[in-house]
Design a protein around this motif. Structure first.
Motif, PDB file in Angstrom:
ATOM      1  N   ALA A 174       0.819  -1.212   0.000  1.00 30.91           N
ATOM      2  CA  ALA A 174       0.000   0.000   0.000  1.00 30.91           C
ATOM      3  C   ALA A 174       0.853   1.261   0.000  1.00 30.91           C
ATOM      4  O   ALA A 174       0.372   2.336  -0.348  1.00 30.91           O
ATOM      5  CB  ALA A 174      -0.938  -0.010   1.200  1.00 30.91           C
ATOM      6  N   GLY A 175       2.117   1.138   0.378  1.00 27.13           N
ATOM      7  CA  GLY A 175       3.031   2.269   0.285  1.00 27.13           C
ATOM      8  C   GLY A 175       2.845   3.332   1.352  1.00 27.13           C
ATOM      9  O   GLY A 175       2.534   4.486   1.026  1.00 27.13           O
ATOM     10  N   PRO A 176       3.027   3.009   2.627  1.00 27.74           N
ATOM     11  CA  PRO A 176       2.943   4.062   3.650  1.00 27.74           C
ATOM     12  C   PRO A 176       4.064   5.088   3.451  1.00 27.74           C
ATOM     13  O   PRO A 176       5.211   4.727   3.193  1.00 27.74           O
ATOM     14  CB  PRO A 176       3.128   3.283   4.964  1.00 27.74           C
ATOM     15  CG  PRO A 176       3.847   2.031   4.578  1.00 27.74           C
ATOM     16  CD  PRO A 176       3.385   1.696   3.201  1.00 27.74           C
ATOM     17  N   ARG A 177       3.723   6.362   3.563  1.00 27.79           N
ATOM     18  CA  ARG A 177       4.698   7.413   3.312  1.00 27.79           C
ATOM     19  C   ARG A 177       4.292   8.684   4.041  1.00 27.79           C
ATOM     20  O   ARG A 177       3.155   8.831   4.480  1.00 27.79           O
ATOM     21  CB  ARG A 177       4.830   7.687   1.816  1.00 27.79           C
ATOM     22  CG  ARG A 177       3.552   8.154   1.142  1.00 27.79           C
ATOM     23  CD  ARG A 177       3.729   8.333  -0.347  1.00 27.79           C
ATOM     24  NE  ARG A 177       2.518   8.879  -0.969  1.00 27.79           N
ATOM     25  CZ  ARG A 177       2.413   9.192  -2.249  1.00 27.79           C
ATOM     26  NH1 ARG A 177       3.441   9.000  -3.052  1.00 27.79           N
ATOM     27  NH2 ARG A 177       1.294   9.692  -2.746  1.00 27.79           N
ATOM     28  N   ASP A 178       5.247   9.584   4.135  1.00 29.83           N
ATOM     29  CA  ASP A 178       5.028  10.839   4.837  1.00 29.83           C
ATOM     30  C   ASP A 178       5.614  11.970   4.002  1.00 29.83           C
ATOM     31  O   ASP A 178       6.695  11.820   3.420  1.00 29.83           O
ATOM     32  CB  ASP A 178       5.695  10.786   6.217  1.00 29.83           C
ATOM     33  CG  ASP A 178       5.280  11.961   7.084  1.00 29.83           C
ATOM     34  OD1 ASP A 178       4.290  12.618   6.739  1.00 29.83           O
ATOM     35  OD2 ASP A 178       5.955  12.209   8.102  1.00 29.83           O
ATOM     36  N   LEU A 179       4.916  13.095   3.928  1.00 28.19           N
ATOM     37  CA  LEU A 179       5.382  14.254   3.178  1.00 28.19           C
ATOM     38  C   LEU A 179       6.302  15.082   4.058  1.00 28.19           C
ATOM     39  O   LEU A 179       5.908  15.565   5.117  1.00 28.19           O
ATOM     40  CB  LEU A 179       4.198  15.098   2.701  1.00 28.19           C
ATOM     41  CG  LEU A 179       4.542  16.306   1.826  1.00 28.19           C
ATOM     42  CD1 LEU A 179       5.200  15.851   0.525  1.00 28.19           C
ATOM     43  CD2 LEU A 179       3.280  17.103   1.508  1.00 28.19           C
ATOM     44  N   LEU A 180       7.556  15.223   3.615  1.00 25.89           N
ATOM     45  CA  LEU A 180       8.545  15.950   4.398  1.00 25.89           C
ATOM     46  C   LEU A 180       8.440  17.443   4.128  1.00 25.89           C
ATOM     47  O   LEU A 180       8.214  17.866   2.995  1.00 25.89           O
ATOM     48  CB  LEU A 180       9.962  15.469   4.040  1.00 25.89           C
ATOM     49  CG  LEU A 180      10.275  14.006   4.332  1.00 25.89           C
ATOM     50  CD1 LEU A 180      11.701  13.684   3.919  1.00 25.89           C
ATOM     51  CD2 LEU A 180      10.081  13.702   5.807  1.00 25.89           C
ATOM     52  N   PRO A 181       8.644  18.243   5.161  1.00 30.82           N
ATOM     53  CA  PRO A 181       8.687  19.694   4.935  1.00 30.82           C
ATOM     54  C   PRO A 181       9.977  20.076   4.222  1.00 30.82           C
ATOM     55  O   PRO A 181      11.073  19.815   4.715  1.00 30.82           O
ATOM     56  CB  PRO A 181       8.639  20.271   6.360  1.00 30.82           C
ATOM     57  CG  PRO A 181       9.192  19.171   7.223  1.00 30.82           C
ATOM     58  CD  PRO A 181       8.809  17.880   6.566  1.00 30.82           C
ATOM     59  N   VAL A 224       8.548  16.042  -1.398  1.00 33.72           N
ATOM     60  CA  VAL A 224       9.523  14.986  -1.118  1.00 33.72           C
ATOM     61  C   VAL A 224       8.886  14.031  -0.124  1.00 33.72           C
ATOM     62  O   VAL A 224       8.514  14.430   0.991  1.00 33.72           O
ATOM     63  CB  VAL A 224      10.829  15.575  -0.543  1.00 33.72           C
ATOM     64  CG1 VAL A 224      11.809  14.449  -0.218  1.00 33.72           C
ATOM     65  CG2 VAL A 224      11.445  16.550  -1.538  1.00 33.72           C
ATOM     66  N   TRP A 225       8.772  12.778  -0.525  1.00 35.06           N
ATOM     67  CA  TRP A 225       8.108  11.769   0.302  1.00 35.06           C
ATOM     68  C   TRP A 225       9.141  10.879   0.975  1.00 35.06           C
ATOM     69  O   TRP A 225      10.132  10.501   0.375  1.00 35.06           O
ATOM     70  CB  TRP A 225       7.170  10.907  -0.537  1.00 35.06           C
ATOM     71  CG  TRP A 225       6.009  11.655  -1.128  1.00 35.06           C
ATOM     72  CD1 TRP A 225       5.937  12.215  -2.367  1.00 35.06           C
ATOM     73  CD2 TRP A 225       4.768  11.924  -0.486  1.00 35.06           C
ATOM     74  NE1 TRP A 225       4.714  12.822  -2.551  1.00 35.06           N
ATOM     75  CE2 TRP A 225       3.975  12.660  -1.410  1.00 35.06           C
ATOM     76  CE3 TRP A 225       4.235  11.629   0.771  1.00 35.06           C
ATOM     77  CZ2 TRP A 225       2.688  13.084  -1.106  1.00 35.06           C
ATOM     78  CZ3 TRP A 225       2.948  12.052   1.065  1.00 35.06           C
ATOM     79  CH2 TRP A 225       2.192  12.767   0.141  1.00 35.06           C
ATOM     80  N   ARG A 226       8.879  10.545   2.214  1.00 30.74           N
ATOM     81  CA  ARG A 226       9.675   9.532   2.920  1.00 30.74           C
ATOM     82  C   ARG A 226       8.866   8.241   2.937  1.00 30.74           C
ATOM     83  O   ARG A 226       7.762   8.191   3.477  1.00 30.74           O
ATOM     84  CB  ARG A 226       9.991   9.986   4.346  1.00 30.74           C
ATOM     85  CG  ARG A 226      10.718   8.907   5.171  1.00 30.74           C
ATOM     86  CD  ARG A 226      10.888   9.355   6.597  1.00 30.74           C
ATOM     87  NE  ARG A 226      11.823  10.461   6.697  1.00 30.74           N
ATOM     88  CZ  ARG A 226      11.979  11.202   7.797  1.00 30.74           C
ATOM     89  NH1 ARG A 226      11.220  10.969   8.861  1.00 30.74           N
ATOM     90  NH2 ARG A 226      12.866  12.181   7.807  1.00 30.74           N
ATOM     91  N   ASP A 227       9.402   7.178   2.355  1.00 33.12           N
ATOM     92  CA  ASP A 227       8.701   5.897   2.252  1.00 33.12           C
ATOM     93  C   ASP A 227       8.969   5.042   3.493  1.00 33.12           C
ATOM     94  O   ASP A 227      10.109   4.942   3.968  1.00 33.12           O
ATOM     95  CB  ASP A 227       9.161   5.150   0.998  1.00 33.12           C
ATOM     96  CG  ASP A 227       8.711   5.848  -0.282  1.00 33.12           C
ATOM     97  OD1 ASP A 227       7.573   6.331  -0.297  1.00 33.12           O
ATOM     98  OD2 ASP A 227       9.498   5.905  -1.251  1.00 33.12           O
TER      99      ASP A 227
END
Length: 319
Positions: free
Chosen positions: A75-82, A295-298
């Motif tokens: 499912a690709g959990p990810r977070d949007l970095l500032p 920029v996404w952190r996976d």
């Protein structure tokens, strides 16, 4: 902002349970072993009791955990970095640097030590380039001929390093100002930037090539390219004695900047050179709108790695 790149993958979670409910069990065809009735009853009893042990429940739970972890990873959990936006000025700036033989003269003082003109220029010029964040910079060097040392790039640190690595002799030892400026204009002709600028630094007199530098400056004016010139050296052609070597043609450089709508600067000391770079920073400010960037952190390697660990434990516990 935490999210799943493809949350629909989680709809597959009940798939194994559905398969066990809907699919027919495999036919048990194969060889048969005839044993006495009492032995057969004993084997069936042991198999039934083994299926209800805590160990089997744990294995069953681990299999489901592996399935869920794999689905979460897919499912690709990810977070949007500032990320701070890169300031973009909309300007293309070509730095045209004189690498003729006269740049070896050690008539400049830098940090209390006598240095060559080249050492002073490369040190101060590299610092200037690093401050141009938001501009697209290119580096052109010239002596007898001009060469494209670095293409236009937002990577100002890379351009600064190329300036620091500049050496005399790679482009000949004469001074072909026309060729250096002409090559810059040729590259800028392909640019669609809203502002196009040339920083031309020379410490000599144009003594190579068949083109007049003033004529090249007129071409720059027609193209809408501003040329800022820096005349480097303690003495210039107008005030030096006849035949004196190592003098700069400040008048021609001044004419180039006047025709193209730029500014001309006279540099006799390292302090003058530093002041010029600061003045250019004010003339060609780098403020501008930022480029939007995501920029996404996976995080998928974490559930995938945990699933792989559980698989190894299963194999080790039940070889």
């Amino acid at each position: 902002m935490f999210e799943l790149a493809d949350p629909l993958v989680l709809l597959l979670l009940p798939l194994p349970w559905i398969a066990m409910r809907l699919l027919r069990p495999a036919d048990g065809h194969g060889t048969a072993l005839h044993v006495p009735d009492r032995v057969a009853e004993r084997l069936v009893s042991q198999a039934a009791s083994a299926g209800m042990t805590p160990g089997s429940h744990m294995r069953h739970g681990m299999v489901w955990a592996i399935w869920m972890l794999l689905l979460i990873a897919l499912a690709g959990p990810r977070d949007l970095l500032p990320v701070s936006a890169l300031k973009v000025s909309g300007r293309d700036m070509a730095i045209v640097l004189d690498l003729s033989g006269s740049m070896v003269r050690d008539d400049f003082n830098l940090d209390g030590a006598q240095v060559t003109r080249l050492e002073a220029v490369t040190r101060v010029g590299a610092e200037f380039a690093r401050r141009r964040s938001g501009d697209r910079l290119a580096l052109i060097v010239f002596g007898s001929k001009a060469y494209y040392a670095a293409p236009f790039s937002f990577d100002v640190d890379a351009i600064a390093r190329r300036i620091e690595e500049a050496t005399i002799g790679i482009s000949g030892r004469a001074t072909n100002i026309s060729d250096g400026l002409g090559l810059a204009l040729k590259r800028l002709a392909q640019s669609d930037a809203k502002a196009r600028v040339v920083i031309l630094l020379s410490d000599g007199v144009n003594n190579a090539g068949a083109t007049n530098p003033v004529g090249v400056a007129e071409l720059a004016a027609r193209m809408g390219v501003r040329v800022h010139t820096i005349a480097l050296g303690p003495k210039d052609l107008e005030t030096a004695d006849t035949g004196e070597r190592g003098v700069v043609d400040a008048a021609t450089l001044r004419a180039i900047s006047d025709i193209s709508g730029g500014e001309s600067f006279r540099v006799k000391t390292t302090d003058d050179l530093v002041a010029v770079t600061q003045a250019l920073d004010r003339l060609e400010a780098t403020d501008g709108d930022g480029l939007a960037a995501e920029v996404w952190r996976d995080y998928w390697p974490w559930p995938a790695g945990l699933a792989a660990t559980l698989c190894l434990i299963l194999v080790w516990k039940d070889p």
